[in-house]
Design an enzyme around this catalytic site. Structure first.
Site, mmCIF file in Angstrom:
data_model
loop_
_atom_site.group_PDB
_atom_site.id
_atom_site.type_symbol
_atom_site.label_atom_id
_atom_site.label_comp_id
_atom_site.label_asym_id
_atom_site.label_seq_id
_atom_site.Cartn_x
_atom_site.Cartn_y
_atom_site.Cartn_z
ATOM 1 C CG HIS A 187 -2.257 -0.879 0.762
ATOM 2 N ND1 HIS A 187 -2.175 -2.419 0.625
ATOM 3 C CD2 HIS A 187 -3.467 -0.495 0.436
ATOM 4 C CE1 HIS A 187 -3.303 -2.631 0.243
ATOM 5 N NE2 HIS A 187 -4.184 -1.761 0.047
ATOM 6 C CG ASP B 171 -7.282 6.990 9.292
ATOM 7 O OD1 ASP B 171 -6.834 7.161 10.488
ATOM 8 O OD2 ASP B 171 -7.047 7.944 8.554
ATOM 9 C CD GLU C 45 -8.091 10.103 11.743
ATOM 10 O OE1 GLU C 45 -8.483 10.517 10.664
ATOM 11 O OE2 GLU C 45 -7.258 9.180 12.059
#
Ligand SMILES: Cc1cc2nc3c(=O)[nH]c(=O)nc-3n(C[C@H](O)[C@H](O)[C@H](O)COP(=O)(O)OP(=O)(O)OC[C@H]3O[C@@H](n4cnc5c(N)ncnc54)[C@H](O)[C@@H]3O)c2cc1C
Ligand SMILES: *[C@@H]1O[C@H](CO)[C@@H](O)[C@H](O)[C@H]1NC(C)=O
Ligand SMILES: *[C@@H]1O[C@H](CO)[C@@H](O)[C@H](O)[C@H]1NC(C)=O
Length: 520
Positions: A93, A158, A269
């Site tokens: 990723h 996340d 956040e």
């Protein structure tokens, strides 16, 4: 034993000769060369989430055990094949080919048997839990296993379909970081195979130089094959709150207020709401009817909003009234009157919220697309200026994706690790998470390069002395920029490299150290 090792070496040698000396020659895969199965390539070895760089390796190792990795690295260290580089690949990723190895060898960590063991140590009040997890395992797997025993890691990313080794090589940050530090602040011990092929178990008290080097080490010093992660009691449910702002200063002031109350707030956040579409796409997992915001303006005169997202854990204990905690916290905040939503979800659904967004994006073919992302750590003193710089390089109307902004506290980061952070006590994470749409209006080729170029411009301006930012998940194109990135820690980083990977075999995709090719 001796004989087996000897065979392995010979077989690796044959593969390397085939793979490296005749790049055009087609070798059937999979190739079985004794204990080490090196493949010519796989569908995944030259691909990552960014879909911007596609560097092909000469061979791929899908190890069955850490020993396979050690055998390969020992062989490469001892042989004269000193041009061969090796990259561990976790979940792939990365954005800029960080887990790729052009003409080298990619080790696909997902082939290692995934193992998760959970332990309890100590008695009564002093008891604590930890997990021993294999380096290629995903955080979602650790969450699922640990929740069965009512415990879970404290610090998250996340998105959970990332590998343990991949996020620990960077930092691992999310809304819990202000409270518990990044994931690299929550590791007790590591098993690492160094660039020399040595398998070392290290911790803050044993082999500490390697332990701290590897954490945030961008894959430069060793390959993490196992990590011991601190756990805590998991809440059953989470109160998840979103509140909206039309003023940046009020938004950041409230964020800083919330991180000053770690005894009440468990997660914080925030993001910029650029347009109606971005509000919708960031709300897929948030089970509330989000009222539309007043007005996003018209072309050329856009109005943007800001959203704070915070959460409070609910252990369903009779002693705490979580609803009252939420009320006490929100009463201190200065969001736009009535623009607030409070929902309750399970802890698992809360942590796994980005998976829902992924599945939704996959349904409309918007997941496997180029992702020109930029992630920065910006000191509090420069956040207004950085926001203006960023917005001057973005047009809100056609922005596809999300811009995250939230503060962290730098004293929760261990300065002995390799991770790089600006010096302020309060540091903002800014994540410009863009997707390039494949269809009307399409963004491919030149459009993607243009976004990458503008991000580079923003990053270069922001790392200057005026703002003093640092890149997270860094991508730099020259040795001088890398030295600037590490600043006064560059010497330490380079010394650690000379100690643990002296031939610069590991992590070529980061482009930090150039391998000096020795003549064969
Ligand atoms: C959708 C999405 C959401 C994300 N959200 C967050 C977030 O909230 N917070 C956050 O901090 N990050 C986030 N990231 C970034 C992510 O943490 C990094 O990209 C991380 O590197 C991904 O892990 P990976 O397993 O895919 O690593 P890879 O891309 O496979 O590897 C990354 C680097 O680590 C090295 N590496 C991989 N495995 C090992 C190992 N076992 N030992 C040593 N080195 C290794 C590789 O060689 C490479 O240099 C997100 C990324 C995506 C795509
Ligand atoms: C909420 O605040 C009130 C008033 O300050 C206080 O008495 C009460 O204990 C608080 N409740 C919780 C659950 O924190
Ligand atoms: C970590 O760094 C601190 C200084 O920041 C130092 O005092 C300490 O000894 C270091 N710990 C280890 C284990 O290296």
């Amino acid at each position: 034993m001796e004989f087996a090792l000897f065979c392995t070496r010979v077989n690796v040698l044959i593969v390397l000769l085939l793979a490296l000396c005749s790049p055009c020659q087609f070798i059937q895969s999979p190739i079985d060369f004794g204990p080490l199965d090196l493949l010519q390539t796989t569908n995944t070895a030259s691909l990552d989430f960014g879909r911007i760089h596609f560097n092909s390796p000469s061979a791929v190792l899908r190890p069955q055990s850490p020993k396979d990795i050690s055998v390969l690295l020992r062989f490469l260290s001892a042989s004269s094949y000193r041009k061969v580089t090796v990259a561990a690949k976790g979940a792939g990723h990365s954005i800029h080919g960080q887990a790729q190895a052009l003409d080298g060898i990619v080790i696909e960590m997902d082939s290692l048997p995934s193992s998760i063991e959970i332990y309890r140590e100590g008695q009564g009040e002093a008891a604590f839990f930890y997990a021993d997890v294999s380096g290629g395992a995903l955080w979602i797997e650790l969450l699922e296993e640990s929740l069965k025993l009512g415990v879970a890691p404290r610090s998250w990313t996340d998105y959970l379909y990332l590998s343990i080794g991949g996020t620990l090589s960077n930092g691992g940050i999310s809304g819990q970081t202000f409270k518990y530090g990044p994931q690299i602040s929550n590791v007790l011990q590591l098993d690492v195979i160094t660039g020399k092929g040595e398998l070392v178990t290290c911790s803050p008290t044993k082999g500490s130089e390697l332990f701290y080097a590897v954490l945030g080490g961008l894959g430069q010093f060793g390959i993490i094959t196992r990590a011991r992660i601190l756990l805590q009691a998991a809440p059953r449910k989470v109160r998840w709150v979103r509140a909206f702002y039309d003023d940046f200063h009020t938004f950041t002031k409230d964020q800083e207020l919330l991180i000053s109350m770690p005894e009440l707030v468990d997660y914080l956040e925030g993001f910029i709401v650029l347009n109606e579409q971005s509000l919708h796409s960031s709300s897929i997992a948030f089970p509330a009817q989000m009222d539309l915001l007043p007005d996003f303006g018209t072309n050329g005169n856009s109005k943007v909003y800001y959203c704070i997202e915070f959460a409070i854990h609910d252990y369903l204990s009779k002693d705490t009234n979580v609803q009252q905690v939420v009320e006490n916290v929100t009463r201190k905040m200065s969001y736009m009157p009535s623009y607030i939503h409070i929902v309750e979800v399970s802890y698992f659904d809360f942590l796994n919220r980005v998976r829902m967004e992924e599945l939704s994006l996959r349904r409309i073919d918007l997941w496997d697309v180029p992702h020109p992302w930029l992630n920065m750590f910006v000191p509090k003193s420069g956040i207004e200026e950085f926001k203006d710089l960023l917005m001057a390089n973005i047009s809100p109307d056609d922005f596809e994706g999300l811009i995250l902004i939230y503060p962290l506290l730098s004293d929760k980061w261990d300065t002995n690790t390799s991770a790089v952070l600006p010096a302020d006590q309060v540091v903002y994470v800014v994540g410009v998470l863009r997707s390039a749409k494949p269809s009307a209006p399409a963004c491919s080729g030149a459009c993607v390069s243009d976004i990458v170029r503008r991000h580079r411009h923003v990053a270069e301006a922001a790392v200057g002395p005026r703002i003093g930012a640092k890149q997270y998940l860094p991508h730099h194109s020259s040795p001088a920029q890398w030295r600037g990135h590490f600043g006064r820690n560059w010497i330490r980083f380079a010394t650690r490299k000379a100690q643990f990977d002296p031939l610069c075999i590991l992590g070529p995709g980061q482009g930090i150290f150039q391998k000096t090719p020795l003549n064969l």
